[in-house]
Design a protein around this motif. Structure first.
Motif, PDB file in Angstrom:
ATOM      1  N   ASP A  51       0.803  -1.221   0.000  1.00 46.20           N
ATOM      2  CA  ASP A  51       0.000   0.000   0.000  1.00 46.20           C
ATOM      3  C   ASP A  51       0.840   1.277   0.000  1.00 46.20           C
ATOM      4  OD1 ASP A  51       0.942  -0.212   2.595  1.00 46.20           O
ATOM      5  OD2 ASP A  51      -1.029  -0.041   3.561  1.00 46.20           O
ATOM      6  N   ILE A  52       2.118   1.201   0.405  1.00 41.24           N
ATOM      7  CA  ILE A  52       2.959   2.410   0.382  1.00 41.24           C
ATOM      8  C   ILE A  52       3.830   2.485  -0.875  1.00 41.24           C
ATOM      9  CG2 ILE A  52       3.024   2.576   2.900  1.00 41.24           C
ATOM     10  CD1 ILE A  52       5.914   1.458   2.761  1.00 41.24           C
ATOM     11  N   ASN A  53       3.757   1.457  -1.717  1.00 43.11           N
ATOM     12  CA  ASN A  53       4.547   1.409  -2.955  1.00 43.11           C
ATOM     13  C   ASN A  53       6.020   1.699  -2.680  1.00 43.11           C
ATOM     14  OD1 ASN A  53       4.855   0.954  -5.728  1.00 43.11           O
ATOM     15  ND2 ASN A  53       4.742   3.149  -6.187  1.00 43.11           N
ATOM     16  N   ASP A  54       6.527   1.111  -1.598  1.00 44.75           N
ATOM     17  CA  ASP A  54       7.929   1.290  -1.224  1.00 44.75           C
ATOM     18  C   ASP A  54       8.327   0.109  -0.342  1.00 44.75           C
ATOM     19  OD1 ASP A  54      10.450   2.337  -0.918  1.00 44.75           O
ATOM     20  OD2 ASP A  54       9.788   4.266  -0.104  1.00 44.75           O
ATOM     21  N   TYR A  55       9.638  -0.117  -0.207  1.00 42.53           N
ATOM     22  CA  TYR A  55      10.109  -1.221   0.618  1.00 42.53           C
ATOM     23  C   TYR A  55       9.965  -0.912   2.101  1.00 42.53           C
ATOM     24  CZ  TYR A  55      11.763  -3.102  -3.752  1.00 42.53           C
ATOM     25  OH  TYR A  55      11.807  -3.590  -5.036  1.00 42.53           O
ATOM     26  N   TYR A  56      10.095   0.336   2.453  1.00 45.45           N
ATOM     27  CA  TYR A  56       9.844   0.821   3.814  1.00 45.45           C
ATOM     28  C   TYR A  56       9.866   2.338   3.764  1.00 45.45           C
ATOM     29  CZ  TYR A  56      14.982   1.351   3.968  1.00 45.45           C
ATOM     30  OH  TYR A  56      16.288   1.690   3.691  1.00 45.45           O
ATOM     31  N   SER A  57       9.301   2.957   4.784  1.00 50.00           N
ATOM     32  CA  SER A  57       9.265   4.415   4.833  1.00 50.00           C
ATOM     33  C   SER A  57       9.574   4.887   6.244  1.00 50.00           C
ATOM     34  CB  SER A  57       7.892   4.945   4.410  1.00 50.00           C
ATOM     35  OG  SER A  57       7.818   6.351   4.620  1.00 50.00           O
ATOM     36  N   LYS A  58      10.745   5.493   6.412  1.00 48.53           N
ATOM     37  CA  LYS A  58      11.095   6.051   7.719  1.00 48.53           C
ATOM     38  C   LYS A  58      10.191   7.229   8.058  1.00 48.53           C
ATOM     39  CE  LYS A  58      15.958   4.648   7.732  1.00 48.53           C
ATOM     40  NZ  LYS A  58      17.367   5.108   7.833  1.00 48.53           N
ATOM     41  N   GLU A  59       9.799   7.985   7.049  1.00 53.24           N
ATOM     42  CA  GLU A  59       8.944   9.159   7.265  1.00 53.24           C
ATOM     43  C   GLU A  59       7.575   8.735   7.793  1.00 53.24           C
ATOM     44  OE1 GLU A  59      12.259   9.946   4.828  1.00 53.24           O
ATOM     45  OE2 GLU A  59      10.621   8.535   4.429  1.00 53.24           O
ATOM     46  N   LYS A  60       7.021   7.666   7.213  1.00 52.57           N
ATOM     47  CA  LYS A  60       5.704   7.185   7.634  1.00 52.57           C
ATOM     48  C   LYS A  60       5.778   6.164   8.779  1.00 52.57           C
ATOM     49  CE  LYS A  60       3.831   7.819   2.969  1.00 52.57           C
ATOM     50  NZ  LYS A  60       3.240   7.137   1.782  1.00 52.57           N
ATOM     51  N   LYS A  61       7.009   5.782   9.134  1.00 50.53           N
ATOM     52  CA  LYS A  61       7.250   4.813  10.203  1.00 50.53           C
ATOM     53  C   LYS A  61       6.529   3.489   9.959  1.00 50.53           C
ATOM     54  CE  LYS A  61       8.191   8.155  13.889  1.00 50.53           C
ATOM     55  NZ  LYS A  61       9.615   7.774  13.988  1.00 50.53           N
ATOM     56  N   THR A  62       6.636   2.988   8.741  1.00 53.15           N
ATOM     57  CA  THR A  62       5.966   1.736   8.401  1.00 53.15           C
ATOM     58  C   THR A  62       6.679   1.038   7.248  1.00 53.15           C
ATOM     59  OG1 THR A  62       3.854   0.725   7.748  1.00 53.15           O
ATOM     60  CG2 THR A  62       4.391   2.861   6.774  1.00 53.15           C
ATOM     61  N   GLY A  63       6.474  -0.263   7.191  1.00 52.59           N
ATOM     62  CA  GLY A  63       6.919  -1.028   6.037  1.00 52.59           C
ATOM     63  C   GLY A  63       5.797  -1.254   5.050  1.00 52.59           C
TER      64      GLY A  63
END
Length: 461
Positions: A115-127
């Protein structure tokens, strides 16, 4: 690390790890796609957006090797994970004890499936989460991995759909599942997909995170008839405490689901030498020092973990002795239905890397890649001792010891197929001890050195 060694030294190290004259480790864990200890992260095995047919699936990242321009300590620029797995398989194939169980684990699905179309997101604090529309595609993705390695002569023994499904605040590759979501994925997608393709013998392990948090996952996965059918057992980690393996939790899970396995799949000295994060109170004491080529560190109460001196269950995260933590977890875990133990990284650099996000950790073996120097830590020597003396096919037997030794002396025993009894003893006290053990209504007199891990072998009755 291994690509930084000359071929002769690399092969010697692998023989020490997996050969019959060395530790002869029978089980390993590997990553599908990137993880935090990938030299370079943010990749998967199918990177074309929307590729539900998985036409772009490729094992390139397991085979590509490393640039000597970018990594000047590299000796063999062609060596990578694929060749490591092949080398270990070759070692096992040439010896009498051929046991080689590979557990393959993903840290994340391809970014476009989430759902975030990314491997992980430090900004969103989620994988991020796996999108429901890609559940079947993800099951097919895992199947293709198994098919590739089988075609190369390596049969994966087990599969974990995702490492740490509760996430890591988006610090590195990760993917969130709720207990219900993982149950649905295993029961309705992954299990049937593997079964239909002829891979029904591959063991599926659920959860893959800290032992004390396992309850909702066993309830959801084993509470559903389909996911229970396809799930061999639960994978657990040790990061919930720096000293206890939570035996009461493992006991309760076994009592509820006695036909299911509990396997420890990850543990290490986490945050080794890393600067303290905001919640740490004792900031100076948090940072370990002088562990490389210093055996005393590994036998002293100088290690900390992520939650040391924080508001997060401080009573469960005091400073600890690394050797004690490893030996206690294995000995006490085996006494409470744990059927296997896998460390995190067996080989790292002296600083606890390489790790593409700086999440440095301890390892049983550390290699100075510049000077080609190999340091076998005391933890490695204890793991070797336990591995050589407790093997697949042994049976754990009950040991009764004096109550006054509880919490300072830990003992387990296994019976070999030929009837011999192996007893492992961890003495955390500063003085030697002599005491009696009762095993199968027979008394055994035992003496153990101070601050030691010892193994005794008794002949068959």
């Amino acid at each position: 690390m291994l690509a930084c060694l000359p071929v002769k030294e690399r092969q010697s190290l692998l023989e020490e790890l997996f050969g019959e004259n060395g530790a002869n480790f029978p089980i390993t864990r590997t990553h599908i796609g990137a993880c935090d200890f990938s030299v370079e992260g943010r990749y998967s095995l199918a990177e074309q957006n929307g590729d539900t047919a998985l036409v772009s699936f490729s094992m390139y990242h397991d085979k590509e090797g490393f640039s000597t321009d970018k990594y000047p300590d590299i000796v063999d620029s062609t060596y990578d994970l694929y060749y490591l797995m092949k080398d270990v398989a070759d070692i096992k194939a040439k010896q009498n004890d051929k046991t080689y169980r590979v557990l393959a684990t993903t840290w994340t699905a391809p970014a476009w499936m989430k759902d975030i179309n990314d491997y992980y997101s430090k900004e969103k604090k989620t994988g991020g989460r796996l999108l429901k529309k890609y559940y079947q595609t993800y099951a097919n993705y895992l199947l293709k991995y198994l098919e590739f390695y089988k075609s190369e002569g390596i049969n994966c023994w087990a599969l974990s759909p995702v490492n740490e499904p509760q996430g890591n605040d988006g610090s590195w590759e990760s993917m969130h599942f709720t207990p219900q979501e993982e149950s649905e994925f295993i029961g309705q997608y992954l299990g049937p997909t593997l079964e239909k393709a002829g891979y029904g013998d591959v063991k599926i392990l659920g959860f893959d995170q800290n032992t004390f948090e396992i309850g909702p996952w066993t309830a959801a996965i084993y509470g559903d008839s389909l996911s229970r059918k396809y799930t061999y057992g639960m994978a657990v980690h040790w990061y919930g405490s720096s000293f206890t393996p939570f035996p009461e939790v493992m006991d309760s899970i076994h009592n509820l689901y006695p036909d299911k396995a509990i396997i420890h799949t990850e543990g290490c000295i986490d945050n080794l030498g890393v600067e303290p994060w905001d919640a740490v109170i004792d900031k100076e004491g948090f940072v370990e020092k002088n562990w490389y080529k210093n055996d005393k560190f590994w036998w002293s109460k100088e290690a900390t973990d992520w939650a040391y001196s924080t508001p997060f269950w401080p009573e469960l995260h005091p400073k600890y002795v690394p050797v004690h933590r490893y030996a206690r977890f294995i000995i006490e875990g085996m006494n409470n239905w744990m059927t296997g133990f896998i460390d995190w990284n067996v080989v790292l650099e002296p600083n606890g890397g390489r790790n593409h996000v700086g999440n440095h950790c301890g390892a049983p073996i550390m290699i100075d890649t510049k000077n080609k120097e190999i340091y076998y830590t005391p933890v490695y020597k204890v793991l070797k001792q336990l591995s050589r003396n407790m093997r697949p096919g042994d049976t754990v037997i009950y040991v009764k010891q004096a109550e006054e030794l509880a919490e300072t002396v830990f003992v387990n025993a296994v019976q070999k197929p030929d009837g011999r009894i192996v007893v492992n003893i961890l003495n955390t006290r500063e003085e030697p001890l002599s005491f009696k053990l009762e095993i199968d209504d027979k008394d055994y007199a035992v003496s153990v050195s101070a601050n030691a891990v010892q193994t005794r072998i008794y002949p068959a009755k």
